[in-house]
Design a protein around this motif. Structure first.
Motif, PDB file in Angstrom:
ATOM      1  N   LEU A  50       0.932  -1.151  -0.005  1.00  0.00           N
ATOM      2  CA  LEU A  50       0.145  -0.120   0.074  1.00  0.00           C
ATOM      3  C   LEU A  50       0.828   1.234   0.043  1.00  0.00           C
ATOM      4  N   ALA A  51       0.286   2.114  -0.698  1.00  0.00           N
ATOM      5  CA  ALA A  51       0.957   3.548  -0.875  1.00  0.00           C
ATOM      6  C   ALA A  51       0.705   4.170   0.678  1.00  0.00           C
ATOM      7  N   ASP A  52       1.613   5.069   1.105  1.00  0.00           N
ATOM      8  CA  ASP A  52       1.407   5.745   2.441  1.00  0.00           C
ATOM      9  C   ASP A  52       0.373   7.012   2.053  1.00  0.00           C
ATOM     10  N   ILE A  53      -0.624   6.774   2.594  1.00  0.00           N
ATOM     11  CA  ILE A  53      -1.884   7.540   2.109  1.00  0.00           C
ATOM     12  C   ILE A  53      -1.632   8.971   2.621  1.00  0.00           C
ATOM     13  N   THR A  54      -0.874   9.238   3.750  1.00  0.00           N
ATOM     14  CA  THR A  54      -0.692  10.374   4.522  1.00  0.00           C
ATOM     15  C   THR A  54       0.485  11.249   3.857  1.00  0.00           C
ATOM     16  N   GLU A  55       0.926  10.610   2.826  1.00  0.00           N
ATOM     17  CA  GLU A  55       1.647  11.650   1.814  1.00  0.00           C
ATOM     18  C   GLU A  55       0.956  11.998   0.711  1.00  0.00           C
ATOM     19  N   LEU A  56      -0.345  11.443   0.482  1.00  0.00           N
ATOM     20  CA  LEU A  56      -1.110  12.248  -0.414  1.00  0.00           C
ATOM     21  C   LEU A  56      -2.217  12.955  -0.466  1.00  0.00           C
ATOM     22  N   ILE A  57      -2.666  12.787   0.988  1.00  0.00           N
ATOM     23  CA  ILE A  57      -3.613  13.537   1.529  1.00  0.00           C
ATOM     24  C   ILE A  57      -3.322  14.594   2.525  1.00  0.00           C
ATOM     25  N   PRO A  58      -3.711  15.818   2.592  1.00  0.00           N
ATOM     26  CA  PRO A  58      -3.342  16.607   3.507  1.00  0.00           C
ATOM     27  C   PRO A  58      -3.764  16.368   4.901  1.00  0.00           C
ATOM     28  N   LYS A 102     -27.758   8.792   3.843  1.00  0.00           N
ATOM     29  CA  LYS A 102     -29.264   8.834   3.261  1.00  0.00           C
ATOM     30  C   LYS A 102     -29.249   7.615   2.585  1.00  0.00           C
ATOM     31  N   HIS A 103     -28.384   7.186   1.774  1.00  0.00           N
ATOM     32  CA  HIS A 103     -28.442   5.934   0.917  1.00  0.00           C
ATOM     33  C   HIS A 103     -28.156   4.740   1.732  1.00  0.00           C
ATOM     34  N   THR A 104     -27.500   4.754   2.818  1.00  0.00           N
ATOM     35  CA  THR A 104     -27.044   3.482   3.455  1.00  0.00           C
ATOM     36  C   THR A 104     -27.427   3.286   4.964  1.00  0.00           C
ATOM     37  N   LYS A 105     -27.760   4.753   5.568  1.00  0.00           N
ATOM     38  CA  LYS A 105     -28.140   4.488   7.020  1.00  0.00           C
ATOM     39  C   LYS A 105     -26.692   3.934   7.859  1.00  0.00           C
ATOM     40  N   ASN A 106     -25.480   4.004   7.229  1.00  0.00           N
ATOM     41  CA  ASN A 106     -24.370   3.664   7.907  1.00  0.00           C
ATOM     42  C   ASN A 106     -23.563   5.200   8.175  1.00  0.00           C
ATOM     43  N   ILE A 107     -22.769   5.112   9.468  1.00  0.00           N
ATOM     44  CA  ILE A 107     -21.854   6.406   9.878  1.00  0.00           C
ATOM     45  C   ILE A 107     -20.905   6.334   9.049  1.00  0.00           C
ATOM     46  N   PRO A 108     -20.701   7.289   8.187  1.00  0.00           N
ATOM     47  CA  PRO A 108     -19.333   7.633   7.675  1.00  0.00           C
ATOM     48  C   PRO A 108     -18.277   7.955   8.682  1.00  0.00           C
ATOM     49  N   CYS A 109     -16.821   7.583   8.142  1.00  0.00           N
ATOM     50  CA  CYS A 109     -15.754   7.899   9.234  1.00  0.00           C
ATOM     51  C   CYS A 109     -15.197   9.178   9.001  1.00  0.00           C
ATOM     52  N   ASP A 110     -16.044  10.258   9.427  1.00  0.00           N
ATOM     53  CA  ASP A 110     -15.653  11.554   9.397  1.00  0.00           C
ATOM     54  C   ASP A 110     -16.419  12.486  10.448  1.00  0.00           C
ATOM     55  N   ASP A 111     -15.656  13.385  11.220  1.00  0.00           N
ATOM     56  CA  ASP A 111     -16.091  14.025  12.423  1.00  0.00           C
ATOM     57  C   ASP A 111     -16.877  15.167  11.735  1.00  0.00           C
ATOM     58  N   ARG A 112     -17.072  15.532  10.392  1.00  0.00           N
ATOM     59  CA  ARG A 112     -17.832  16.293   9.667  1.00  0.00           C
ATOM     60  C   ARG A 112     -19.486  15.924   9.645  1.00  0.00           C
ATOM     61  N   PHE A 113     -19.388  14.401  10.013  1.00  0.00           N
ATOM     62  CA  PHE A 113     -20.833  13.994   9.931  1.00  0.00           C
ATOM     63  C   PHE A 113     -21.672  14.763  11.057  1.00  0.00           C
ATOM     64  N   GLU A 125      -7.140  17.121   6.264  1.00  0.00           N
ATOM     65  CA  GLU A 125      -8.231  16.383   6.042  1.00  0.00           C
ATOM     66  C   GLU A 125      -8.132  15.338   6.790  1.00  0.00           C
ATOM     67  N   VAL A 126      -6.798  14.493   7.049  1.00  0.00           N
ATOM     68  CA  VAL A 126      -7.006  13.370   7.769  1.00  0.00           C
ATOM     69  C   VAL A 126      -7.127  13.535   9.196  1.00  0.00           C
ATOM     70  N   SER A 127      -7.302  14.828   9.652  1.00  0.00           N
ATOM     71  CA  SER A 127      -7.423  14.991  11.020  1.00  0.00           C
ATOM     72  C   SER A 127      -8.773  14.979  11.242  1.00  0.00           C
ATOM     73  N   HIS A 128      -9.720  14.645  10.049  1.00  0.00           N
ATOM     74  CA  HIS A 128     -11.171  14.682  10.292  1.00  0.00           C
ATOM     75  C   HIS A 128     -11.664  13.372  10.341  1.00  0.00           C
ATOM     76  N   GLY A 154       1.939   4.471  14.107  1.00  0.00           N
ATOM     77  CA  GLY A 154       1.372   5.992  14.532  1.00  0.00           C
ATOM     78  C   GLY A 154       0.739   6.755  13.362  1.00  0.00           C
ATOM     79  N   LYS A 155       0.268   6.059  12.362  1.00  0.00           N
ATOM     80  CA  LYS A 155      -0.589   6.762  11.401  1.00  0.00           C
ATOM     81  C   LYS A 155      -1.620   5.705  10.625  1.00  0.00           C
ATOM     82  N   ALA A 156      -2.612   6.245  10.073  1.00  0.00           N
ATOM     83  CA  ALA A 156      -3.461   5.521   9.299  1.00  0.00           C
ATOM     84  C   ALA A 156      -3.039   5.406   8.085  1.00  0.00           C
TER      85      ALA A 156
END
Lengths: 292, 447
Positions: B117-125, B353-364, B128-131, B142-144
């Motif tokens: 897997l690519a290190d996603i934290t190098e690709l995503i600010p 709305k589509h799935t009734k599942n909670i997304p993984c983001d604190d902006r929910f 953004e990851v903090s959410h 130590g990282k996702a």
């Protein structure tokens, strides 16, 4: 002159070279790759040569021996398939009333996909399934079981399904051979007063010998290398790993556990096992040819 | 003879040349086509567990076309059986998706350890990851390593009408192990299945039961991560506790007698048909089932009963299904940009709305929750959840060990025999997968 002949002999080699390349690519390369992998500990992109360690590991694994034993148990289907195929083929050959309809009916299971058959029998064989309901109606309710859901019956239940499904091929194979027998020989036997049993014993069986030897070996190879679908659809190796067979174990080891080296070692073991059977078939054929 | 030798040498040369040619050239960044267009391939799974996810993905991809018109995304749905084999093949070929769906924990981190897997934290600010939320099973060093998509839990449901018919209070489902047993006893007398745990013939139900019962005896998830690496741990009192509980339920005939005849999904639906009084479902599915079964007056969500004295007792399990960017992906940055887009509030709301599942983001936004059951699950997820324990069990110990051990319990074996089987499989795994043991040991240390 001799020189020219040698050149003539080499020329065809050049023509078959492309097809040789394709055959090597398709058949030999995967085998060699799997053989090579079986000597390595493979961890992602890392490969470490470990000699025969993978083979030692699998030979000390209890589940491996369960799988081998189950494959051997599946061989019990072979005599059942042979005897039933023979009986049905001879009966159809005698053109019993409605034989054409029976011929189609007996072939239908063979045409169906294993997945469909597996799902249907899964329903039929469950505790509240049709088979147990029939047993209960017949006053044999005490015999009803979750046939695929318990360790002591699951493999045998699969074997019943295998026989049901694979029987059609044997019947068609033997019937095709029977239909090619010279009718005058049979007519002469009948005129001499031979009944169906004598005709079968002294004419049909000898004529079927080579086809039967082929069918037996083919069925044995099938029991080794073509049972994955049945196990995957009906039990997934369970319950309690009791229906693990070699193919399923190779799949689990390679795809689920990512142990490619071990999975390759298992595959090589299975290949060798199948090759021994092919060798046996050749020996039996030779014996039969010498006899005639 | 000589000719045969020549033929064999030709053959050998061919084979060797084939082997020599087998190295793939994947892993390079391929440039966009001459018009500057980029095509991303997205392999995903989930419609079976999370109905509505397909519609959401299609909608999101369509919307993304407006934001990034030069990027087209082709989505390929995988079944449960295809998902990992296809992904494994892609790894071997170093060619395949730019975005790959993965289950969490060991099902994801194993690929981190093997550099797939690519290190996603190098690709995503970082901002953004903090959410992101629900990343516990995706973290290592130590990282996702993956972008979490949505949170999925196995929740307990109960049928209020069947509870009332058995003389139980439909507004007060069992809160403890003792209360659960009492309720089961009362329900059994009314000829319903007191507790449906799903069919067990295919073994798939084992991890659900593990998630619902096993945490109760434990104090931390570290105990699950370390279990496979510590000889004898699976036969310890703590790790055997859940087997004992299931054994008691089976012995007292509180579970479906057809359990060993049914595959997992077939068995589970006895709750949907109103034949069982309590059952398990994923959180999104539970909300949909409530609607299908006549609403919250008839069916409710129970909090996980406190079934032990461990600190994790009574906690709801939770795992995040996620997206990874393979190390061989051709368009890593474009793939990462799309994943960022999926986490924007508009998409999060649409997802729910589509799935009734909670997304993984604190902006929910909690405002998006409609029913009491939805609010109840969300609160539990937020304040009282632990990772789904199966994600800490090596695949071999899981499928060869835990599946079979759970089937043993339903087939009349003792908890000790079941636990011993799991331990034996762990022992086998330790002897066969030294790299896995090392990774698990390091993982355990990070807890």
């Amino acid at each position: 002159m001799l020189y020219l002949r040698k050149r003539e002999r080499k020329a065809p080699m050049l023509f078959i070279l492309p097809s040789l390349f394709i055959v090597a690519g398709i058949f030999l390369y995967p085998v060699i790759k799997v053989l090579s992998d079986s000597f390595f500990l493979i961890n992602g992109a890392d490969r470490k040569f470990i000699g025969l360690q993978n083979y030692r590991q699998i030979f000390t694994d209890k589940l491996f021996w369960t799988a081998v034993t189950n494959n051997l148990k599946l061989f019990l289907c072979v005599p059942v398939l042979v005897v039933l195929s023979l009986l049905f083929a001879v009966a159809l050959f005698q053109r019993i009333p409605g034989w054409k309809v029976y011929r189609i009916l007996l072939l239908i299971p063979y045409i169906l996909s294993v997945s469909v058959v597996g799902i249907v029998f899964d329903y039929l064989l469950r505790e509240d399934g049709l088979f147990n309901q029939i047993l209960q109606k017949a006053g044999l309710g005490g015999l009803s079981q979750p046939w695929l859901g318990q360790t002591d019956t699951a493999l045998y239940a699969i074997m019943v399904v295998v026989v049901w499904k694979e029987l059609g091929f044997g019947i068609v194979l033997l019937l095709a051979r029977l239909l090619s027998i010279d009718e005058s020989v049979l007519e002469a036997a009948r005129l001499d007063g031979a009944g169906i049993l004598k005709i079968t014993r002294y004419i049909l069986l000898p004529e079927l010998k080579s086809v039967l030897s082929f069918y037996i070996i083919l069925s044995m190879i099938n029991m080794l290398s073509w049972m994955f679908n049945y196990v995957f659809v009906m039990t997934r190796g369970g319950p309690q790993n009791s229906t693990y067979i070699m193919e399923y174990y190779i799949y689990q080891m390679g795809i689920r556990y990512r142990q490619y080296g071990l999975s390759s070692a298992l595959a090589i073991f299975l290949l060798l096992f199948a090759m021994v059977l092919v060798f046996l078939q050749q020996q039996v054929r030779k014996c039969l040819e010498e006899e005639y | 003879m000589k000719n045969r030798m020549i033929s064999m040498l030709v053959m050998l040369a061919l084979v060797l040349s084939l082997i020599g040619c087998s190295g793939t050239s994947g892993g390079n960044e391929s440039p966009p086509d001459k018009d500057g267009n980029v095509k991303l391939l997205l392999w995903w799974w989930g419609e079976g567990d999370t109905p509505g996810s397909k519609a959401w993905l299609e909608e999101t991809i369509e919307k993304y076309r407006e934001v990034a018109p030069d990027v087209t995304i082709e989505m390929v749905e995988q079944t449960s059986d295809q998902l990992y084999p296809a992904w494994e093949s892609a790894i071997q070929a170093e060619s395949g998706p730019d975005i790959q769906f993965l289950w969490t924990g060991i099902w994801a981190l194993d690929y981190v350890w093997k550099n797939n897997l690519a290190d996603i934290t190098e690709l995503i600010p970082e901002e953004e990851v903090s959410h992101w939320t629900g990343t516990e099973g995706l973290e290592y060093d130590g990282k996702a390593w993956l972008s979490p998509w949505y949170q999925i839990s196995i929740v307990w449901m109960y049928n209020k009408e069947l509870f009332a018919a058995a003389g139980l209070n439909p507004d007060n489902p069992p809160d403890t192990w003792e209360e659960l047993l009492e309720a089961c006893e009362a329900l059994k007398k009314t000829d319903v299945i007191p507790l449906e745990l799903g069919g067990m013939k295919d073994g798939w139900g084992a991890p659900w039961i593990y998630a619902a019962f096993a945490p109760a005896a434990h104090d931390s998830m570290k105990e699950f991560v370390e279990a496979a690496t510590i000889p004898g741990d699976f036969i310890s009192e703590k790790h055997m506790d859940w087997f004992e509980k299931i054994h008691e339920l089976v012995e007292k005939k509180y579970t479906n007698p057809m359990t060993m005849s049914y595959d997992f999904y077939q068995g589970r639906e006895s709750f949907l048909r109103g034949e069982s009084a309590m059952g398990l479902a994923t959180n999104g599915q539970a909300i949909q089932w409530i609607e299908e079964m006549g609403g919250e007056e008839k069916v409710g969500i129970m909090n996980v009963p406190v079934m032990g004295d461990g600190k994790l007792a009574g906690k709801l399990n939770n795992q995040s299904h996620s997206f990874a960017i393979p190390s061989f992906a051709k368009h890593k940055q474009e793939a990462a940009d799309f994943l960022v887009f999926t986490h924007q509030p508009e998409q999060l709301e649409s997802w729910y709305k589509h799935t009734k599942n909670i997304p993984c983001d604190d902006r929910f936004d909690e405002e998006w929750l409609e029913t009491e059951s939805e609010k109840q699950i969300y609160q539990e997820l937020l304040t009282n959840s632990v990772p789904y324990p199966e994600i800490f069990i090596p695949a071999m110990v899981d499928q060869e060990g835990m599946y079979a051990a759970t089937q043993m319990i339903f087939s009349g074996n003792t908890p000790k025999e079941a636990a011993q089987h799991m331990e034996d499989t762990a022992e086998k795994w330790r002897s066969m997968d030294s790299a896995g043991v090392e990774n698990f040991t390091n993982w355990g240390k990070s807890y």
